[in-house]
Motif scaffolding. Structure first.
Motif, PDB file in Angstrom:
ATOM      1  N   SER A  37       1.743  28.475 -31.122  1.00 49.66           N
ATOM      2  CA  SER A  37       1.591  29.059 -32.454  1.00 49.66           C
ATOM      3  C   SER A  37       2.507  28.314 -33.406  1.00 49.66           C
ATOM      4  O   SER A  37       3.373  27.554 -32.968  1.00 49.66           O
ATOM      5  CB  SER A  37       1.971  30.546 -32.437  1.00 49.66           C
ATOM      6  N   ALA A  38       2.331  28.553 -34.689  1.00 51.75           N
ATOM      7  CA  ALA A  38       3.249  27.977 -35.660  1.00 51.75           C
ATOM      8  C   ALA A  38       4.649  28.480 -35.328  1.00 51.75           C
ATOM      9  O   ALA A  38       4.818  29.620 -34.879  1.00 51.75           O
ATOM     10  CB  ALA A  38       2.852  28.395 -37.069  1.00 51.75           C
ATOM     11  N   LEU A  39       5.665  27.644 -35.528  1.00 54.82           N
ATOM     12  CA  LEU A  39       7.024  28.013 -35.138  1.00 54.82           C
ATOM     13  C   LEU A  39       7.467  29.329 -35.754  1.00 54.82           C
ATOM     14  O   LEU A  39       8.149  30.124 -35.121  1.00 54.82           O
ATOM     15  CB  LEU A  39       8.003  26.895 -35.483  1.00 54.82           C
ATOM     16  N   LEU A  40       7.094  29.596 -36.998  1.00 49.36           N
ATOM     17  CA  LEU A  40       7.498  30.849 -37.648  1.00 49.36           C
ATOM     18  C   LEU A  40       6.719  32.049 -37.127  1.00 49.36           C
ATOM     19  O   LEU A  40       7.098  33.184 -37.382  1.00 49.36           O
ATOM     20  CB  LEU A  40       7.357  30.733 -39.166  1.00 49.36           C
ATOM     21  N   ALA A  41       5.649  31.799 -36.398  1.00 51.23           N
ATOM     22  CA  ALA A  41       4.850  32.903 -35.855  1.00 51.23           C
ATOM     23  C   ALA A  41       5.108  33.110 -34.371  1.00 51.23           C
ATOM     24  O   ALA A  41       4.396  33.873 -33.723  1.00 51.23           O
ATOM     25  CB  ALA A  41       3.370  32.635 -36.102  1.00 51.23           C
ATOM     26  N   GLU A  42       6.122  32.442 -33.813  1.00 56.94           N
ATOM     27  CA  GLU A  42       6.401  32.601 -32.387  1.00 56.94           C
ATOM     28  C   GLU A  42       6.800  34.039 -32.090  1.00 56.94           C
ATOM     29  O   GLU A  42       7.512  34.674 -32.853  1.00 56.94           O
ATOM     30  CB  GLU A  42       7.487  31.632 -31.933  1.00 56.94           C
ATOM     31  N   ARG A  43       6.342  34.497 -30.972  1.00 59.59           N
ATOM     32  CA  ARG A  43       6.551  35.889 -30.586  1.00 59.59           C
ATOM     33  C   ARG A  43       7.411  35.960 -29.337  1.00 59.59           C
ATOM     34  O   ARG A  43       7.396  35.053 -28.517  1.00 59.59           O
ATOM     35  CB  ARG A  43       5.203  36.560 -30.356  1.00 59.59           C
ATOM     36  N   PHE A  44       8.131  37.055 -29.203  1.00 54.64           N
ATOM     37  CA  PHE A  44       8.967  37.263 -28.024  1.00 54.64           C
ATOM     38  C   PHE A  44       8.109  37.320 -26.777  1.00 54.64           C
ATOM     39  O   PHE A  44       7.060  37.964 -26.764  1.00 54.64           O
ATOM     40  CB  PHE A  44       9.741  38.579 -28.136  1.00 54.64           C
ATOM     41  N   ASP A  45       8.599  36.637 -25.721  1.00 54.99           N
ATOM     42  CA  ASP A  45       7.973  36.733 -24.401  1.00 54.99           C
ATOM     43  C   ASP A  45       6.466  36.492 -24.500  1.00 54.99           C
ATOM     44  O   ASP A  45       5.670  37.231 -23.951  1.00 54.99           O
ATOM     45  CB  ASP A  45       8.288  38.116 -23.817  1.00 54.99           C
ATOM     46  N   ASP A  46       6.109  35.440 -25.230  1.00 54.52           N
ATOM     47  CA  ASP A  46       4.721  35.145 -25.557  1.00 54.52           C
ATOM     48  C   ASP A  46       4.060  34.365 -24.432  1.00 54.52           C
ATOM     49  O   ASP A  46       4.601  33.385 -23.954  1.00 54.52           O
ATOM     50  CB  ASP A  46       4.704  34.324 -26.844  1.00 54.52           C
ATOM     51  N   ASP A  47       2.884  34.774 -24.019  1.00 52.75           N
ATOM     52  CA  ASP A  47       2.191  34.058 -22.957  1.00 52.75           C
ATOM     53  C   ASP A  47       0.812  33.588 -23.412  1.00 52.75           C
ATOM     54  O   ASP A  47      -0.127  33.537 -22.638  1.00 52.75           O
ATOM     55  CB  ASP A  47       2.071  34.918 -21.703  1.00 52.75           C
ATOM     56  N   ARG A  48       0.713  33.238 -24.693  1.00 56.82           N
ATOM     57  CA  ARG A  48      -0.554  32.713 -25.181  1.00 56.82           C
ATOM     58  C   ARG A  48      -0.708  31.250 -24.753  1.00 56.82           C
ATOM     59  O   ARG A  48       0.271  30.551 -24.545  1.00 56.82           O
ATOM     60  CB  ARG A  48      -0.622  32.815 -26.700  1.00 56.82           C
ATOM     61  N   PRO A  49      -1.949  30.782 -24.655  1.00 56.76           N
ATOM     62  CA  PRO A  49      -2.163  29.372 -24.284  1.00 56.76           C
ATOM     63  C   PRO A  49      -1.829  28.447 -25.455  1.00 56.76           C
ATOM     64  O   PRO A  49      -1.593  28.888 -26.570  1.00 56.76           O
ATOM     65  CB  PRO A  49      -3.661  29.334 -23.955  1.00 56.76           C
ATOM     66  N   LEU A  50      -1.835  27.154 -25.180  1.00 55.39           N
ATOM     67  CA  LEU A  50      -1.597  26.165 -26.227  1.00 55.39           C
ATOM     68  C   LEU A  50      -2.623  26.337 -27.343  1.00 55.39           C
ATOM     69  O   LEU A  50      -3.787  26.630 -27.081  1.00 55.39           O
ATOM     70  CB  LEU A  50      -1.720  24.746 -25.674  1.00 55.39           C
ATOM     71  N   ASP A  51      -2.166  26.134 -28.571  1.00 56.92           N
ATOM     72  CA  ASP A  51      -3.105  26.131 -29.687  1.00 56.92           C
ATOM     73  C   ASP A  51      -3.546  24.689 -29.956  1.00 56.92           C
ATOM     74  O   ASP A  51      -3.106  23.758 -29.271  1.00 56.92           O
ATOM     75  CB  ASP A  51      -2.499  26.797 -30.926  1.00 56.92           C
ATOM     76  N   GLY A  52      -4.396  24.500 -30.947  1.00 62.98           N
ATOM     77  CA  GLY A  52      -4.901  23.158 -31.257  1.00 62.98           C
ATOM     78  C   GLY A  52      -3.794  22.181 -31.572  1.00 62.98           C
ATOM     79  O   GLY A  52      -3.816  21.023 -31.125  1.00 62.98           O
ATOM     80  N   ALA A  53      -2.801  22.631 -32.350  1.00 63.56           N
ATOM     81  CA  ALA A  53      -1.676  21.756 -32.691  1.00 63.56           C
ATOM     82  C   ALA A  53      -0.882  21.397 -31.438  1.00 63.56           C
ATOM     83  O   ALA A  53      -0.415  20.260 -31.298  1.00 63.56           O
ATOM     84  CB  ALA A  53      -0.777  22.422 -33.727  1.00 63.56           C
ATOM     85  N   GLY A  54      -0.740  22.348 -30.526  1.00 63.19           N
ATOM     86  CA  GLY A  54      -0.022  22.084 -29.277  1.00 63.19           C
ATOM     87  C   GLY A  54      -0.717  21.025 -28.439  1.00 63.19           C
ATOM     88  O   GLY A  54      -0.079  20.108 -27.919  1.00 63.19           O
TER      89      GLY A  54
END
Length: 191
Positions: free
Chosen positions: A14-31
């Motif tokens: 996710s965008a750095l400012l949208a990072e979430r605690f203990d986040d287990d989302r997959p890579l986004d397009g930018a990643g």
């Protein structure tokens, strides 16, 4: 005997400012794009005898995309953030400002009901200290928070130093040594 462990921060989900605690989302397009751009520099680390990753989706995907075929290590999971899991720092601070202040000020505090910072750093340090003692190279792809905790542990820095370490996606750092005697090893790009 000396162990050489290079830690690679997972690409973003996710965008750095949208990072979430203990986040287990997959890579986004930018990643995925960032991994593709960095692959030529990071892929050679896959020649390490042992290749590990955090069990998160983005750490596993980063390691696989770099050709590491890493083995997931449960001990390298992100800090357990209890009821704050999935929220941004701004969201939690708006709801529980006193709890956030306590968490930032006291490394033993776990107002979220999860793992205190001190426990998180100790868990990551315990994983470091149980790496095989034979001479050799290892690579581990992990969440930026895990890399921060490893650095604090390896340098025997106070837990408050954790807040002063900035780990960007796909950044690397190398630790050399072994159980209870780790050293930060900075590499020169010039010959």
């Amino acid at each position: 005997m000396t162990v050489r462990l290079t830690l690679v921060a997972a690409a973003r989900c996710s965008a750095l400012l949208a990072e979430r605690f203990d986040d287990d989302r997959p890579l986004d397009g930018a990643g995925w794009h960032e991994v593709a751009l960095a692959a030529h520099a990071l892929a050679p680390l896959g020649a390490a005898e042992l290749r590990y990753c955090s069990p998160t989706a983005r750490s596993r995907a980063t390691g696989e995309a770099l050709g590491y075929a890493p083995m997931a290590q449960p001990a390298l999971r992100d800090c357990d953030m209890g009821r704050w899991r999935g929220y941004t720092l701004a969201e939690v601070a708006a709801r529980e400002p006193e709890a956030v202040d306590a968490w930032l000020a006291d490394p033993r505090a776990a107002p979220h009901g999860g793992e205190p910072l001190l426990g998180f750093i100790a868990r990551i340090g315990g994983w470091l200290d149980t790496r095989p003692a034979e001479d050799g190279a290892m690579v581990a792809v992990a969440e930026p928070a895990v890399v921060r905790a490893a650095l604090v542990y390896a340098l025997k820095a106070p837990p408050s130093a954790y807040w002063n370490v900035d780990v960007r996606p796909l950044s690397t750092v190398t630790l050399t040594g072994g159980a209870h005697r780790w050293h930060l090893s900075l590499m020169s790009l010039a010959g």
